[in-house]
Write a protein that holds these residues in place. Structure first.
Motif, PDB file in Angstrom:
ATOM      1  N   ASP A 128       0.849  -1.189   0.000  1.00 13.36           N
ATOM      2  CA  ASP A 128       0.000   0.000   0.000  1.00 13.36           C
ATOM      3  C   ASP A 128       0.889   1.245   0.000  1.00 13.36           C
ATOM      4  O   ASP A 128       2.056   1.175   0.404  1.00 13.36           O
ATOM      5  CB  ASP A 128      -0.899   0.006   1.249  1.00 13.36           C
ATOM      6  CG  ASP A 128      -2.148   0.853   1.024  1.00 13.36           C
ATOM      7  OD1 ASP A 128      -2.301   1.438  -0.084  1.00 13.36           O
ATOM      8  OD2 ASP A 128      -2.980   0.934   1.946  1.00 13.36           O
TER       9      ASP A 128
ATOM     10  N   VAL B 110       0.675   5.753   0.487  1.00  9.33           N
ATOM     11  CA  VAL B 110      -0.130   6.941   0.757  1.00  9.33           C
ATOM     12  C   VAL B 110       0.749   8.166   0.579  1.00  9.33           C
ATOM     13  O   VAL B 110       1.905   8.181   0.999  1.00  9.33           O
ATOM     14  CB  VAL B 110      -0.812   6.860   2.162  1.00  9.33           C
ATOM     15  CG1 VAL B 110       0.187   6.544   3.248  1.00  9.33           C
ATOM     16  CG2 VAL B 110      -1.563   8.149   2.490  1.00  9.33           C
TER      17      VAL B 110
ATOM     18  N   PRO C  35       1.129  11.484   4.203  1.00 13.75           N
ATOM     19  CA  PRO C  35       0.144  11.325   5.276  1.00 13.75           C
ATOM     20  C   PRO C  35       0.503  12.165   6.499  1.00 13.75           C
ATOM     21  O   PRO C  35       1.684  12.437   6.732  1.00 13.75           O
ATOM     22  CB  PRO C  35       0.284   9.837   5.630  1.00 13.75           C
ATOM     23  CG  PRO C  35       1.715   9.519   5.309  1.00 13.75           C
ATOM     24  CD  PRO C  35       2.071  10.371   4.117  1.00 13.75           C
TER      25      PRO C  35
ATOM     26  N   ASP D 189      -0.537   7.697  -6.008  1.00 15.45           N
ATOM     27  CA  ASP D 189      -1.872   7.089  -6.077  1.00 15.45           C
ATOM     28  C   ASP D 189      -1.944   6.052  -7.206  1.00 15.45           C
ATOM     29  O   ASP D 189      -2.556   4.991  -7.051  1.00 15.45           O
ATOM     30  CB  ASP D 189      -2.949   8.167  -6.283  1.00 15.45           C
ATOM     31  CG  ASP D 189      -3.067   9.111  -5.086  1.00 15.45           C
ATOM     32  OD1 ASP D 189      -2.565   8.749  -3.994  1.00 15.45           O
ATOM     33  OD2 ASP D 189      -3.650  10.203  -5.238  1.00 15.45           O
TER      34      ASP D 189
ATOM     35  N   ARG E  47      -0.131   2.996  -6.183  1.00 17.81           N
ATOM     36  CA  ARG E  47      -0.941   2.270  -5.195  1.00 17.81           C
ATOM     37  C   ARG E  47      -1.894   1.308  -5.920  1.00 17.81           C
ATOM     38  O   ARG E  47      -2.051   0.153  -5.518  1.00 17.81           O
ATOM     39  CB  ARG E  47      -1.731   3.284  -4.372  1.00 17.81           C
ATOM     40  CG  ARG E  47      -2.656   2.662  -3.377  1.00 17.81           C
ATOM     41  CD  ARG E  47      -3.335   3.740  -2.531  1.00 17.81           C
ATOM     42  NE  ARG E  47      -3.958   3.117  -1.386  1.00 17.81           N
ATOM     43  CZ  ARG E  47      -5.255   2.814  -1.326  1.00 17.81           C
ATOM     44  NH1 ARG E  47      -6.056   3.082  -2.339  1.00 17.81           N
ATOM     45  NH2 ARG E  47      -5.728   2.215  -0.249  1.00 17.81           N
TER      46      ARG E  47
END
Ligand code: G1P
Length: 300
Positions: free
Chosen positions: A191, A193, A196, A236, A239
């Protein structure tokens, strides 16, 4: 070893406005700011070339003409130096144009890193490619890109470079959730991000600006809505690829990098980088380092 398409092209996004360095970047691209006596972008192209990537696409924007000039021949200047017999400077002036074949595409609107990478679609075609961000300088002697290309060769999909950062810095980076593999320096990325808040970061493994990307990213980017900061984020799109099988352009692996990385992203980082590079230069260090010591003593 699996038989994956070799990586031969590099994409270098260089369309940012450089607002953190105004007014220096009013008329000069931030990529052209010198680290000692070479513009930052030249180190990036040298690194790509030393990993065998001799086709480099720069994604540029407004005000970036000097980048093109830097990687071109400069006949008038060369003539003057030739007439003076200044071979050393002549070779320094010629070097940028001889490193790689440079191509340029313009990113019409500043819609983020993901959008900049999407601008490379036509040039890259259906092949994996490397992407190098100019704010991060990686010592080419640490061979990070070479290792990432090897990892792509073994596992397919995409490969990102990860570095452990102090917890308070995670919100400046894309951050990965990782799983160990049989290789010490390789992880599976499950994963990702983008930037964050500290409390929500899944780890302190930060994405640093080197990627080897599967061409499936283009179709993903076309369908990636604006993310953090209202921009189309490469993180993104990666991901999405991290959740896919090899047949669909996944997965994503990470190479854990423990070598020399220099951040030039803001003024303080830039100053640190210039000092470190100068201290590492055999032609400057013998005078510069003792001076620096003395200076530090003076200012206490
Ligand atoms: C970009 C990426 C981020 C990555 C960083 C590395 O952010 O979006 O995921 O961690 O580069 O330098 P930027 O620093 O361009 O805002």
């Amino acid at each position: 070893m699996a038989d994956f398409d070799p990586v031969t092209k590099a994409v270098v996004p260089a369309a940012g406005l450089g607002t953190r360095f105004l007014p220096a970047t009013k008329a000069t691209p931030k990529e052209m700011l010198p680290i000692v006596d070479k513009p930052a972008i030249q180190y990036v192209v040298e690194e790509a070339a030393s990993a065998g990537l001799l086709d480099v696409l720069m994604v540029t924007g407004k005000n970036k003409r000097s980048i093109e000039d830097h990687f071109d021949r400069a006949f008038e200047l060369e003539e003057v130096l030739e007439a003076k017999g200044d071979e050393h400077r002549l070779s320094q002036v010629r070097e940028p144009a001889s490193l790689a074949t440079l191509h340029y595409v313009r990113q019409g609107e500043p819609k983020g890193l993901g959008h900049a990478v999407l601008c490379a679609k036509q040039h890259v075609g259906d092949h994996p490619f490397a992407c190098l961000l100019g704010d991060d300088l990686i010592d080419y002697r640490d061979e990070l890109l070479k290792r990432m290309i090897e990892v792509r060769g073994a596992y397919g999909g995409s490969v990102i470079a990860l570095m452990e950062v102090p917890e308070e810095q995670v919100s400046l980076y894309g951050v990965a959730t990782i799983q160990a593999t049989d290789e010490d320096d390789v992880v599976r990325v499950t994963d990702l991000v983008e930037k964050p808040p500290v409390a929500e970061a899944p780890s302190n493994w930060a994405i640093i600006g080197r990627y080897v990307i599967d061409p499936a990213v283009f179709e993903v980017l076309e369908n990636t809505p604006p993310g953090r900061g209202g921009e189309i984020q490469l993180t993104d799109a990666l991901r999405t690829l991290a959740g896919r099988s090899t047949a669909e352009g996944g997965p994503v692996h990470g190479v854990l990098f423990r070598g020399r990385r220099y951040d030039t992203g803001d003024k303080l980082d830039y100053l640190r980088t210039v000092v470190k590079f100068a201290a590492d230069r055999p032609d400057l260090a013998p005078e510069f380092v003792p001076w620096l010591r003395e200076f530090l003593r003076e200012i206490g």
